[in-house]
Scaffold this motif. Sequence first.
Motif, PDB file in Angstrom:
ATOM      1  N   MET A   1       0.814  -1.200   0.000  1.00 39.51           N
ATOM      2  CA  MET A   1       0.000   0.000   0.000  1.00 39.51           C
ATOM      3  C   MET A   1       0.854   1.258   0.000  1.00 39.51           C
ATOM      4  N   SER A   2       2.121   1.120   0.407  1.00 40.38           N
ATOM      5  CA  SER A   2       2.949   2.331   0.447  1.00 40.38           C
ATOM      6  C   SER A   2       4.176   2.121  -0.426  1.00 40.38           C
ATOM      7  N   ASP A   3       3.969   1.444  -1.537  1.00 41.45           N
ATOM      8  CA  ASP A   3       5.059   1.171  -2.462  1.00 41.45           C
ATOM      9  C   ASP A   3       5.761   2.464  -2.859  1.00 41.45           C
ATOM     10  N   PRO A   4       7.094   2.522  -2.662  1.00 38.65           N
ATOM     11  CA  PRO A   4       7.805   3.764  -2.977  1.00 38.65           C
ATOM     12  C   PRO A   4       7.760   4.120  -4.461  1.00 38.65           C
ATOM     13  N   LYS A   5       7.411   3.153  -5.307  1.00 33.06           N
ATOM     14  CA  LYS A   5       7.335   3.428  -6.737  1.00 33.06           C
ATOM     15  C   LYS A   5       6.000   4.066  -7.137  1.00 33.06           C
ATOM     16  N   ALA A   6       5.063   4.119  -6.190  1.00 29.63           N
ATOM     17  CA  ALA A   6       3.727   4.631  -6.527  1.00 29.63           C
ATOM     18  C   ALA A   6       3.782   6.098  -6.919  1.00 29.63           C
ATOM     19  N   ARG A   7       2.968   6.460  -7.905  1.00 30.80           N
ATOM     20  CA  ARG A   7       2.923   7.855  -8.355  1.00 30.80           C
ATOM     21  C   ARG A   7       1.531   8.454  -8.279  1.00 30.80           C
ATOM     22  N   TYR A   8       0.509   7.630  -8.494  1.00 31.48           N
ATOM     23  CA  TYR A   8      -0.865   8.149  -8.557  1.00 31.48           C
ATOM     24  C   TYR A   8      -1.806   7.272  -7.741  1.00 31.48           C
ATOM     25  N   VAL A   9      -3.013   7.816  -7.525  1.00 31.27           N
ATOM     26  CA  VAL A   9      -4.042   7.105  -6.769  1.00 31.27           C
ATOM     27  C   VAL A   9      -5.337   7.092  -7.574  1.00 31.27           C
ATOM     28  N   ASP A  10      -5.940   5.897  -7.705  1.00 28.93           N
ATOM     29  CA  ASP A  10      -7.310   5.793  -8.218  1.00 28.93           C
ATOM     30  C   ASP A  10      -8.106   5.037  -7.161  1.00 28.93           C
ATOM     31  N   ALA A  11      -8.792   5.795  -6.311  1.00 29.80           N
ATOM     32  CA  ALA A  11      -9.442   5.198  -5.140  1.00 29.80           C
ATOM     33  C   ALA A  11     -10.802   4.578  -5.432  1.00 29.80           C
ATOM     34  N   HIS A  12     -11.224   4.608  -6.709  1.00 30.72           N
ATOM     35  CA  HIS A  12     -12.529   4.006  -7.032  1.00 30.72           C
ATOM     36  C   HIS A  12     -12.590   3.695  -8.523  1.00 30.72           C
ATOM     37  N   CYS A  13     -12.302   2.445  -8.852  1.00 27.57           N
ATOM     38  CA  CYS A  13     -12.367   2.024 -10.254  1.00 27.57           C
ATOM     39  C   CYS A  13     -13.020   0.638 -10.316  1.00 27.57           C
ATOM     40  N   HIS A  14     -13.963   0.479 -11.249  1.00 30.44           N
ATOM     41  CA  HIS A  14     -14.649  -0.812 -11.419  1.00 30.44           C
ATOM     42  C   HIS A  14     -13.819  -1.691 -12.350  1.00 30.44           C
ATOM     43  N   VAL A  15     -12.714  -2.151 -11.838  1.00 29.24           N
ATOM     44  CA  VAL A  15     -11.750  -2.906 -12.637  1.00 29.24           C
ATOM     45  C   VAL A  15     -12.393  -4.147 -13.283  1.00 29.24           C
ATOM     46  N   ASP A  16     -13.344  -4.755 -12.586  1.00 29.75           N
ATOM     47  CA  ASP A  16     -13.955  -5.993 -13.114  1.00 29.75           C
ATOM     48  C   ASP A  16     -14.914  -5.728 -14.275  1.00 29.75           C
ATOM     49  N   LEU A  17     -15.223  -4.488 -14.572  1.00 28.37           N
ATOM     50  CA  LEU A  17     -16.176  -4.199 -15.655  1.00 28.37           C
ATOM     51  C   LEU A  17     -15.498  -3.808 -16.974  1.00 28.37           C
ATOM     52  N   TYR A  18     -14.184  -3.885 -17.035  1.00 26.39           N
ATOM     53  CA  TYR A  18     -13.461  -3.666 -18.306  1.00 26.39           C
ATOM     54  C   TYR A  18     -13.343  -5.010 -19.023  1.00 26.39           C
ATOM     55  N   ARG A  32       2.007   2.659 -12.274  1.00 22.10           N
ATOM     56  CA  ARG A  32       2.225   2.978 -10.859  1.00 22.10           C
ATOM     57  C   ARG A  32       1.064   3.726 -10.223  1.00 22.10           C
ATOM     58  N   VAL A  33      -0.130   3.233 -10.500  1.00 22.96           N
ATOM     59  CA  VAL A  33      -1.334   3.842  -9.924  1.00 22.96           C
ATOM     60  C   VAL A  33      -1.892   2.920  -8.831  1.00 22.96           C
ATOM     61  N   LEU A  34      -1.874   3.383  -7.583  1.00 19.72           N
ATOM     62  CA  LEU A  34      -2.482   2.623  -6.491  1.00 19.72           C
ATOM     63  C   LEU A  34      -3.990   2.653  -6.708  1.00 19.72           C
ATOM     64  N   THR A  35      -4.585   1.477  -6.869  1.00 22.48           N
ATOM     65  CA  THR A  35      -5.982   1.421  -7.314  1.00 22.48           C
ATOM     66  C   THR A  35      -6.839   0.567  -6.393  1.00 22.48           C
ATOM     67  N   ILE A  36      -8.003   1.097  -6.040  1.00 28.21           N
ATOM     68  CA  ILE A  36      -8.991   0.295  -5.316  1.00 28.21           C
ATOM     69  C   ILE A  36      -9.979  -0.246  -6.341  1.00 28.21           C
ATOM     70  N   ALA A  37     -10.018  -1.572  -6.445  1.00 29.61           N
ATOM     71  CA  ALA A  37     -10.887  -2.251  -7.421  1.00 29.61           C
ATOM     72  C   ALA A  37     -12.237  -2.522  -6.763  1.00 29.61           C
ATOM     73  N   VAL A  38     -13.173  -1.577  -6.957  1.00 32.84           N
ATOM     74  CA  VAL A  38     -14.501  -1.747  -6.365  1.00 32.84           C
ATOM     75  C   VAL A  38     -15.336  -2.691  -7.226  1.00 32.84           C
ATOM     76  N   THR A  39     -16.394  -3.227  -6.609  1.00 34.77           N
ATOM     77  CA  THR A  39     -17.296  -4.129  -7.335  1.00 34.77           C
ATOM     78  C   THR A  39     -18.733  -3.755  -6.993  1.00 34.77           C
ATOM     79  N   THR A  40     -19.671  -4.204  -7.830  1.00 36.18           N
ATOM     80  CA  THR A  40     -21.080  -3.863  -7.599  1.00 36.18           C
ATOM     81  C   THR A  40     -21.846  -5.030  -6.977  1.00 36.18           C
ATOM     82  N   THR A  41     -21.298  -6.220  -7.093  1.00 33.85           N
ATOM     83  CA  THR A  41     -21.968  -7.397  -6.522  1.00 33.85           C
ATOM     84  C   THR A  41     -20.949  -8.256  -5.757  1.00 33.85           C
ATOM     85  N   PRO A  42     -21.372  -8.832  -4.639  1.00 36.43           N
ATOM     86  CA  PRO A  42     -20.440  -9.673  -3.888  1.00 36.43           C
ATOM     87  C   PRO A  42     -20.002 -10.910  -4.666  1.00 36.43           C
TER      88      PRO A  42
END
Length: 251
Positions: A1-18, A32-42
């Motif tokens: 979560m604190s990778d020194p190589k990180a450059r950007y943050v995407d705190a809400h992306c529906h990665v499973d819908l691409y 190098r984008v720290l990304t939270i992969a949100v979902t719509t269904t469990p």
Amino acid sequence: MSDPKARYVDAHCHVDLYPDMEALMARCEADRVLTIAVTTTPRAWPRNMQLASRYSFVEPALGIHPQLVGSGPSELGTWDSYLSQARIIGEVGLDASPRYHRTLDAQKEVFAHVLRECAKVGGKVLTVHSVRTSKQVVDMLEEYLAGSGCTVILHWFTGSMGDARRAADLGCYFSVNADMLSKEAHIKTVQAMPLHRILTESDGPFTKSGTQPRSPSDMPQTVEKLASVIGLERDAMCLKLLDNYVSIFRR
Ligand code: MN
């Protein structure tokens, strides 16, 4: 979560819908984008968790989206069964836009259940939807999560400046996307958010840049826009966003 190589943050992306979820996760890592992969269904949780575990820049979230409440059999039992595996919960929340207004009571029951269960175990990070329900969402966060050790990220928050300040007083973070930054009224709300609580998000593929769905790789442009709205230098904004993201997981 604190990778020194990180450059950007995407705190809400529906990665499973691409079309290619795994390729997108690899892209987060490459860009190098720290990304939270949100979902719509469990039901999306097992694959989301399994794929995300291969990428240090992607954190999986367990969701139950308010727009899907009432559109089929309840998925709350499935959500419950995965809760202990998930550190991040989302997308969850309320939606009172014309299309979903009729299910608002059922949405509230689901959201209250989610908040109660998170409060019981504590330490969860929630990414929360609040379309036309900013005040109600903030009220419910106050009622159910106070003192729970959970952290809330209000995603695409378009409530009043007063609601934003109240949410900030409760300890909430805000993830801001490019669409919010092109509307005067929403810019005012963004400017009312404390700098140490701001994050960026794409909410892709639901937002578009031209005809293409936005993705975590579009975060440099979003940072640029945000920096100009806030009146901060671009690189300073980048560092601030990374700091803010890391602070959530240090709590
Ligand atoms: Mn979303």
